[in-house]
Motif scaffolding. Structure first.
Motif, PDB file in Angstrom:
ATOM      1  N   CYS A   1      56.629  50.335  35.659  1.00 15.51           N
ATOM      2  CA  CYS A   1      55.331  50.633  35.045  1.00 15.51           C
ATOM      3  C   CYS A   1      54.360  49.454  35.158  1.00 15.51           C
ATOM      4  O   CYS A   1      53.152  49.636  35.011  1.00 15.51           O
ATOM      5  N   LEU A   2      54.889  48.268  35.393  1.00 17.51           N
ATOM      6  CA  LEU A   2      54.002  47.110  35.531  1.00 17.51           C
ATOM      7  C   LEU A   2      53.538  46.896  36.978  1.00 17.51           C
ATOM      8  O   LEU A   2      52.639  46.093  37.231  1.00 17.51           O
ATOM      9  N   VAL A   3      54.155  47.633  37.896  1.00 17.59           N
ATOM     10  CA  VAL A   3      53.803  47.447  39.312  1.00 17.59           C
ATOM     11  C   VAL A   3      52.318  47.724  39.593  1.00 17.59           C
ATOM     12  O   VAL A   3      51.659  46.924  40.250  1.00 17.59           O
ATOM     13  N   PRO A   4      51.753  48.826  39.070  1.00 19.60           N
ATOM     14  CA  PRO A   4      50.325  49.062  39.350  1.00 19.60           C
ATOM     15  C   PRO A   4      49.425  47.920  38.877  1.00 19.60           C
ATOM     16  O   PRO A   4      48.469  47.555  39.558  1.00 19.60           O
ATOM     17  N   LEU A   5      49.758  47.340  37.730  1.00 16.62           N
ATOM     18  CA  LEU A   5      48.961  46.215  37.231  1.00 16.62           C
ATOM     19  C   LEU A   5      49.137  44.998  38.136  1.00 16.62           C
ATOM     20  O   LEU A   5      48.161  44.343  38.518  1.00 16.62           O
ATOM     21  N   ALA A   6      50.398  44.737  38.498  1.00 16.64           N
ATOM     22  CA  ALA A   6      50.676  43.596  39.375  1.00 16.64           C
ATOM     23  C   ALA A   6      49.923  43.750  40.694  1.00 16.64           C
ATOM     24  O   ALA A   6      49.357  42.795  41.227  1.00 16.64           O
ATOM     25  N   ARG A   7      49.904  44.986  41.184  1.00 13.36           N
ATOM     26  CA  ARG A   7      49.208  45.250  42.447  1.00 13.36           C
ATOM     27  C   ARG A   7      47.714  44.942  42.320  1.00 13.36           C
ATOM     28  O   ARG A   7      47.120  44.314  43.202  1.00 13.36           O
ATOM     29  N   LEU A   8      47.115  45.383  41.228  1.00 15.28           N
ATOM     30  CA  LEU A   8      45.685  45.119  41.028  1.00 15.28           C
ATOM     31  C   LEU A   8      45.408  43.618  40.985  1.00 15.28           C
ATOM     32  O   LEU A   8      44.437  43.142  41.572  1.00 15.28           O
ATOM     33  N   ILE A   9      46.283  42.892  40.284  1.00 12.59           N
ATOM     34  CA  ILE A   9      46.082  41.442  40.184  1.00 12.59           C
ATOM     35  C   ILE A   9      46.218  40.804  41.566  1.00 12.59           C
ATOM     36  O   ILE A   9      45.403  39.983  41.978  1.00 12.59           O
ATOM     37  N   TRP A  10      47.242  41.230  42.290  1.00 15.29           N
ATOM     38  CA  TRP A  10      47.456  40.728  43.652  1.00 15.29           C
ATOM     39  C   TRP A  10      46.237  40.993  44.534  1.00 15.29           C
ATOM     40  O   TRP A  10      45.695  40.089  45.175  1.00 15.29           O
ATOM     41  N   LEU A  11      45.784  42.254  44.537  1.00 15.54           N
ATOM     42  CA  LEU A  11      44.624  42.615  45.364  1.00 15.54           C
ATOM     43  C   LEU A  11      43.389  41.850  44.914  1.00 15.54           C
ATOM     44  O   LEU A  11      42.573  41.415  45.722  1.00 15.54           O
ATOM     45  N   GLY A  12      43.263  41.656  43.615  1.00 12.50           N
ATOM     46  CA  GLY A  12      42.124  40.927  43.074  1.00 12.50           C
ATOM     47  C   GLY A  12      42.080  39.505  43.594  1.00 12.50           C
ATOM     48  O   GLY A  12      41.035  39.018  44.023  1.00 12.50           O
ATOM     49  N   PHE A  13      43.228  38.850  43.582  1.00 10.16           N
ATOM     50  CA  PHE A  13      43.269  37.471  44.049  1.00 10.16           C
ATOM     51  C   PHE A  13      43.110  37.363  45.562  1.00 10.16           C
ATOM     52  O   PHE A  13      42.795  36.298  46.075  1.00 10.16           O
ATOM     53  N   HIS A  14      43.332  38.480  46.260  1.00 10.12           N
ATOM     54  CA  HIS A  14      43.147  38.461  47.712  1.00 10.12           C
ATOM     55  C   HIS A  14      41.832  39.114  48.123  1.00 10.12           C
ATOM     56  O   HIS A  14      41.651  39.457  49.279  1.00 10.12           O
ATOM     57  N   ASP A  15      40.950  39.293  47.134  1.00 15.94           N
ATOM     58  CA  ASP A  15      39.634  39.870  47.392  1.00 15.94           C
ATOM     59  C   ASP A  15      39.748  41.175  48.186  1.00 15.94           C
ATOM     60  O   ASP A  15      39.046  41.397  49.152  1.00 15.94           O
ATOM     61  N   ASP A  16      40.662  42.000  47.749  1.00 12.55           N
ATOM     62  CA  ASP A  16      40.979  43.197  48.519  1.00 12.55           C
ATOM     63  C   ASP A  16      40.842  44.465  47.669  1.00 12.55           C
ATOM     64  O   ASP A  16      41.574  45.423  47.853  1.00 12.55           O
ATOM     65  N   LEU A  17      39.903  44.437  46.736  1.00 13.48           N
ATOM     66  CA  LEU A  17      39.726  45.590  45.842  1.00 13.48           C
ATOM     67  C   LEU A  17      38.594  46.502  46.328  1.00 13.48           C
ATOM     68  O   LEU A  17      37.915  47.113  45.518  1.00 13.48           O
ATOM     69  N   SER A  18      38.387  46.570  47.613  1.00 11.59           N
ATOM     70  CA  SER A  18      37.356  47.418  48.231  1.00 11.59           C
ATOM     71  C   SER A  18      35.950  46.861  47.974  1.00 11.59           C
ATOM     72  O   SER A  18      35.792  45.856  47.289  1.00 11.59           O
ATOM     73  N   ALA A  19      34.957  47.556  48.503  1.00  7.47           N
ATOM     74  CA  ALA A  19      33.573  47.108  48.355  1.00  7.47           C
ATOM     75  C   ALA A  19      33.098  47.251  46.914  1.00  7.47           C
ATOM     76  O   ALA A  19      32.171  46.582  46.496  1.00  7.47           O
ATOM     77  N   ASN A  20      33.736  48.145  46.177  1.00 10.61           N
ATOM     78  CA  ASN A  20      33.348  48.384  44.787  1.00 10.61           C
ATOM     79  C   ASN A  20      34.563  48.141  43.892  1.00 10.61           C
ATOM     80  O   ASN A  20      35.229  49.083  43.460  1.00 10.61           O
ATOM     81  N   PRO A  21      34.862  46.854  43.624  1.00 13.45           N
ATOM     82  CA  PRO A  21      36.095  46.528  42.894  1.00 13.45           C
ATOM     83  C   PRO A  21      36.164  47.138  41.499  1.00 13.45           C
ATOM     84  O   PRO A  21      37.241  47.522  41.048  1.00 13.45           O
ATOM     85  N   VAL A  22      35.012  47.262  40.840  1.00 15.62           N
ATOM     86  CA  VAL A  22      35.031  47.812  39.483  1.00 15.62           C
ATOM     87  C   VAL A  22      35.487  49.269  39.526  1.00 15.62           C
ATOM     88  O   VAL A  22      36.354  49.698  38.769  1.00 15.62           O
ATOM     89  N   GLU A  23      34.896  50.007  40.452  1.00 13.23           N
ATOM     90  CA  GLU A  23      35.287  51.403  40.615  1.00 13.23           C
ATOM     91  C   GLU A  23      36.758  51.499  40.995  1.00 13.23           C
ATOM     92  O   GLU A  23      37.492  52.355  40.497  1.00 13.23           O
ATOM     93  N   PHE A  24      37.201  50.591  41.856  1.00 12.38           N
ATOM     94  CA  PHE A  24      38.598  50.590  42.298  1.00 12.38           C
ATOM     95  C   PHE A  24      39.527  50.442  41.092  1.00 12.38           C
ATOM     96  O   PHE A  24      40.501  51.183  40.940  1.00 12.38           O
TER      97      PHE A  24
END
Lengths: 212, 344
Positions: A25-48
């Motif tokens: 259950c923590l994987v989705p959160l971990a993924r968001l944090i990972w993507l966030g630190f790699h500037d990989d949350l799409s062009a619209n990170p808030v929406e993502f």
């Protein structure tokens, strides 16, 4: 593996399963944090982040609602022990969803937020679903279960309404391509339908058994 | 030869073409929580399929499967030379190229905004011709090469406001639509101009699904079309339009919501009656013909009084949406006396 799954797990196994589900259950959160630190949350990170947390809240809610149908169909009961944790994780992602909306999307502009909630039915039903989930999360402890007794069960039947509102919230988000919300609506209808079916079937059965 | 070596993979283990082609899709959609991810987790069969797509990828190459992804630089990054810079939008902070080209509402290539950049790789914007018909002196067609030479190309930095509440600042390259209309020679009955986009099920996979009434069409009133702000864009950021942005030619009307900007235009039709556009058909109470950016007229789903600027960062909050997207000076007079609440 399959054999061990079909058997009722013992106490030690249950706690291992719980640990595993907790980590999953923590994987989705971990993924968001990972993507966030790699500037990989799409062009619209808030929406993502809004979409992702919203999706996982809904997904976990549907999994939670699947535990009872599994019991009804298979007679297996041990999975019910995962229900509280899953329910709280649903609430956890719903909280992240709301925090993203209030903070990252609207930057705490309460006037705009109030307008958004009151003027857009889609936001209103989502907000309502979240507000209804608050008392459920607050009464999730053993002590509260004991204190509320029969009322606890009644209160927690709100989860059905929350799920319906959540699916509507998603349905109204999409502009035209309803395939995905439709899938969740079908799953929800199935999960609720199984309950209704067993309830009426049991009622019929008890009626048809002659008293003697 | 490798090709003749007996494969030690049984056919049932080889990933189907569809699954293989969509593997990036699966990964990409997992977090967004799209259909694929949930289906994959809920259905063991699909989950197996996703896993397989990873494990047999190498094997697929080994036996010479024809479905290896196409080269990524099919046509992209073709520089446009000989355009002038205009003063429009000078000083505005541009939305990064990567965002402009990976966040697209272009349902012909899928309804997820990340999809068009991927699904449009096989799209062929050349050769291309545009037909002109309806209330014109005579029907004609013009090739994209001729369009490039029709009028001097200029760069215009415009704000683009999407009806969904986000916006970008894009350095388009194009020419005033008025120039193309002059060439088209509409007759005196022409009061509206309609733009019809390409809808090729082979090259545009999204058109296989009846989400909108394909082909996509949009329209303008003649005075809107003739306004100097209205342009036909053939490029952005100094290069020819990427496929996902509407190659080879798209409409840009900066004071209207983004969906008015028909992409991949194949036909221009002059009419005496107001055309019914794809979005008007899809949601008459949500999308009107005019679709002017207007913070005072609420949309049933999205906040129109403020917007999220793409590329501004995670903590930037929202900015106030301006009337006519800030182009009131240039276009306000067109709508004098009109009830913009009714004509939304």
């Amino acid at each position: 593996m399959l054999r061990s799954l079909s058997a009722t797990p013992n106490k030690a196994q249950i706690s291992r399963i719980k640990g595993l589900v907790f980590a999953l259950c923590l994987v989705p959160l971990a993924r968001l944090i990972w993507l966030g630190f790699h500037d990989d949350l799409s062009a619209n990170p808030v929406e993502f982040i809004e979409r992702s947390t919203g999706f996982w809240a809904l997904f976990i809610l549907l999994v939670t609602l699947a535990l009872t149908p599994i019991k009804l169909i298979s007679g297996r009961v041990w999975q019910i022990q995962l229900r509280r944790m899953l329910g709280l994780f649903m609430f956890f992602y719903a909280c992240l969803h709301i925090i993203t909306y209030v903070w990252l999307d609207f930057a705490f502009n309460w006037l705009d937020i109030t307008k958004d909630i009151t003027k857009h039915p889609r936001i209103l039903v989502g907000f309502a679903a979240f507000m209804l989930a608050v008392p459920l999360a607050a009464t999730s402890t053993n002590a509260m279960v004991r204190r509320l007794r029969n009322n606890w069960k009644k209160l927690h039947q709100l989860v059905y309404l929350i799920a319906i509102l959540a699916v509507i919230h998603f349905w109204w988000l999409v502009k035209k391509d309803i395939r995905e919300p439709l899938l969740y609506a079908v799953i929800l209808i199935a999960l609720l339908g199984i309950r209704v079916y067993y309830k009426t079937a049991l009622a019929d059965k008890s009626k048809s058994i002659p008293r003697d | 030869m490798l090709i003749h070596k007996k494969s030690d993979i049984i056919p049932s283990e080889i990933t189907s073409k569809e699954v293989f082609d969509n593997r990036r899709h699966f990964i990409q959609q997992a977090g967004f929580g799209m259909l694929a991810s949930s289906a994959a987790i809920l259905s063991p069969a699909l989950q197996a399929a996703t896993l397989n797509s990873g494990t047999t990828e190498g094997a697929g190459r080994l036996i010479g499967r024809a479905n290896t992804p196409p080269p990524l630089t099919l046509r992209s990054h073709q520089k446009i030379t000989g355009y002038t810079k205009s003063t429009y939008g000078v000083g505005e902070k541009l939305t990064p190229y990567a965002d402009v080209t990976t966040y697209n509402n272009y349902y012909e290539f899928g309804t997820d905004k990340a999809e068009p950049a991927i699904q449009s790789k096989l799209f062929k914007p050349s050769p291309w011709s545009v037909a002109v018909e309806g209330e014109v002196k005579k029907n004609k067609t013009i090739s994209i090469d001729e369009i490039f030479k029709l009028a001097p190309l200029e760069e215009r930095i415009y704000r683009m406001r999407c009806v969904e509440g986000w916006s970008m600042v894009i350095p388009w390259i194009g020419f005033p639509l008025a120039q193309l209309i002059k060439w088209a020679e509409p007759n005196s009955n022409a009061r509206y101009v309609e733009f019809i986009s390409k809808a090729d099920p082979q090259e545009m996979p999204g058109t296989n699904i009846p989400i909108l009434d394909w082909p996509y069409n949009e329209g303008l009133r003649m005075d809107e079309a003739m306004n100097p702000l209205t342009i036909m864009a053939v490029g952005l950021y100094g290069e020819q339009l990427p496929n996902q942005n509407g190659a080879p030619m798209r409409l840009v009307v900066p004071w209207k919501y983004g969906f008015k900007g028909a992409k991949a235009i194949v036909k221009i039709r002059f009419t005496d009656k107001m055309p019914t556009t794809s979005w008007m058909k899809a949601g008459p109470n949500e999308y009107g013909f005019y679709a002017n950016v207007n913070p005072q007229v609420e949309h049933p789903r999205w906040t129109q009084s403020s917007e999220k600027r793409i590329g501004a960062g995670l903590f930037a909050g929202r900015i106030k949406t301006q009337m006519f997207n800030g182009y009131t000076e240039q276009v306000g007079q067109i709508y004098a006396g009109m009830d913009l609440r009714k004509n939304f």
